[in-house]
Design a protein around this motif. Sequence first.
Motif, mmCIF file in Angstrom:
data_model
loop_
_atom_site.group_PDB
_atom_site.id
_atom_site.type_symbol
_atom_site.label_atom_id
_atom_site.label_comp_id
_atom_site.label_asym_id
_atom_site.label_seq_id
_atom_site.Cartn_x
_atom_site.Cartn_y
_atom_site.Cartn_z
ATOM 1 N N LYS A 1 -65.806 5.761 11.554
ATOM 2 C CA LYS A 1 -65.878 6.789 12.588
ATOM 3 C C LYS A 1 -65.131 6.402 13.867
ATOM 4 O O LYS A 1 -65.105 7.158 14.818
ATOM 5 C CB LYS A 1 -67.342 7.083 12.939
ATOM 6 N N GLN B 1 -62.672 15.586 8.302
ATOM 7 C CA GLN B 1 -63.469 14.432 8.711
ATOM 8 C C GLN B 1 -62.959 13.881 10.033
ATOM 9 O O GLN B 1 -63.744 13.557 10.953
ATOM 10 C CB GLN B 1 -63.415 13.360 7.598
ATOM 11 N N SER C 1 -70.516 14.701 6.805
ATOM 12 C CA SER C 1 -69.655 13.542 6.556
ATOM 13 C C SER C 1 -69.631 13.197 5.070
ATOM 14 O O SER C 1 -68.563 12.923 4.482
ATOM 15 C CB SER C 1 -70.166 12.350 7.376
ATOM 16 N N LEU D 1 -71.080 15.076 14.261
ATOM 17 C CA LEU D 1 -70.932 14.838 12.825
ATOM 18 C C LEU D 1 -72.292 14.472 12.232
ATOM 19 O O LEU D 1 -72.854 13.445 12.574
ATOM 20 C CB LEU D 1 -69.936 13.699 12.565
#
Length: 586
Positions: free
Chosen positions: A156, A74, A90, A85
């Motif tokens: 993120k 990740q 994810s 992504l």
Amino acid sequence: MNFVKNMPVKAKLWMCALPLMALIVVSVIFFSFLVKDTLVKSEELFFDHLYSINSNLINADRDFYQALKASTSQYNTVSKGASALTEEASKKNIDSFNENAQQVLDNTNKAIEIAKKEADLWTGTKSEDGQTFEQVATEFTAAYTYWLGTYDLSDKSVTAEQFKEHSDSFSTARDYLNSLEDITEKWASAEKIVLENKINKMILISALILAAITAFVAIFSILVAKQLSNGIKSVTDEMHYLSKNDLTRPKMKVDSKDEIGRMKQALADTQENLKNIIGTLKDTSNGLSNASSIMSSSTLATSSGSDDVSSAASELANASTSMAQNVSDLSLGLETLNEIMGDSGQAAKDLAEASASIGTATNDGSKIVDELSEINHRSLAEFNGIFEGIADIQEAVSRIGQASELIAGIAAQTNLLSLNASIEAARAGDAGKGFAVVADEIRKLSDESKENVDAINSVIDELAAVTKNAAERSDTVKEYVDKQNAAVEQTKDSFSSIVAAVNTAEEAIERLEKCVDNLGGKTKEISEAVDSLSALSEENAATAQELSATSDTVTSSVGDLKEQQQNVETSSVDISDIIGQFRIEE
């Protein structure tokens, strides 16, 4: 040991055999319990606890890596840019992380719950840095919680410093996890040592018990064998003297109440009764000899009287004047003859009574010898039963040996299974590490089982040797019993000879009584002739003729009496010869 002397021979031999059988039963039960307890303890230690804890910790470690792999994937994807992504990737990483992180916690908690059941593992065993399983588990939980909070995969905007802290905290938590595995292995090693010490202690105790029982049985068997040997030897010696007609030995001492003691008592009574019988026969023989002498004297006196009667008849024929004097002499001769016949008749009655006593005593002796023979046969039957029991013990030892070989085969198969498991664990790499530990412990357990089987085989060999020795000794005892039976049969033959001699003496006595009766009849005739001679003195010629005829009759009777006297003398010699075969005085 007086109570042992008075015990029956069957009970003595059972007391020797029963401890051996009990020893076999106790040994089998004890070693079976030992093996079962070892297996149960090993199963608890290596499967329920060690295997389960290590398995959960290994699975937790594996899931821990999977979670780190998901978080790293990740982070790497996010660090390349948000556009790279996708939502699906994810979500996959987040789901994998959450799932593996939860499995880490679940597997670790399972291992902790199992460890709590073992106090020595939970708080008694420490790691290299001195921490217990409980302390390391608490620190792991704290480190795991901290690691879990260092990185939110849905964020993120995570920085490299944040991910580095996430990776470092992973290493810290994983070190605690490895420490839990090390403590578990250390505890297993300690428990193995405790288990080995317990087994060694039980083996030592069993060996001491076996040695004590074996020593007791050996000592008791030696004492019983010695008593049996001494008793049989003393009876054999006395039977040897008895078979040689030697009755000068003192009465046998009876010092026990068992079968051998009763045998000694019967033999002592037989000696005493036989001595009394021979003594009675000796006295009777002397009386018979005296009676024979009296009969000989009576025969001579009768012969002399007959000559006087013949002379009187001649004188009566030549001169009637001397008849009165001759009649008086004849009356005196008849009185003497009547006295002699009375003595002969009384002697014959006494001899008949003595002969009856001899016959009664001989029959009693024969019954005693028959009872002794029956006792010997029963003793032989009991010995045969004991010999069969010894054979059954040998067969039981053989079956135990077969069971031991079966256990050895199982141990060999277990060892082979352990080897195969080790090979498979090596192929599995890190994932088979815990299974390799289990395989190694199974191999050690197999080796220990083989050692225990060897110890059992050694005990079985010793037991087989003792049983063989007992079988060899039983042959010796049987040989002694056979010799004893032969001696009793010889005694029975001796009594048969005595009975035959007594019957011969009774026949001679009957002939003597008949002779005395005949002589009484003849003397009555002589008395009547004398009366006729006194009343009819005037008929000198006729009376002389009758007197001459009577003289011839008396002469014939004297010949018969002399013949009977010779028969009595011969019977007396025969009885004396029989008595002479026995020694009743030194």
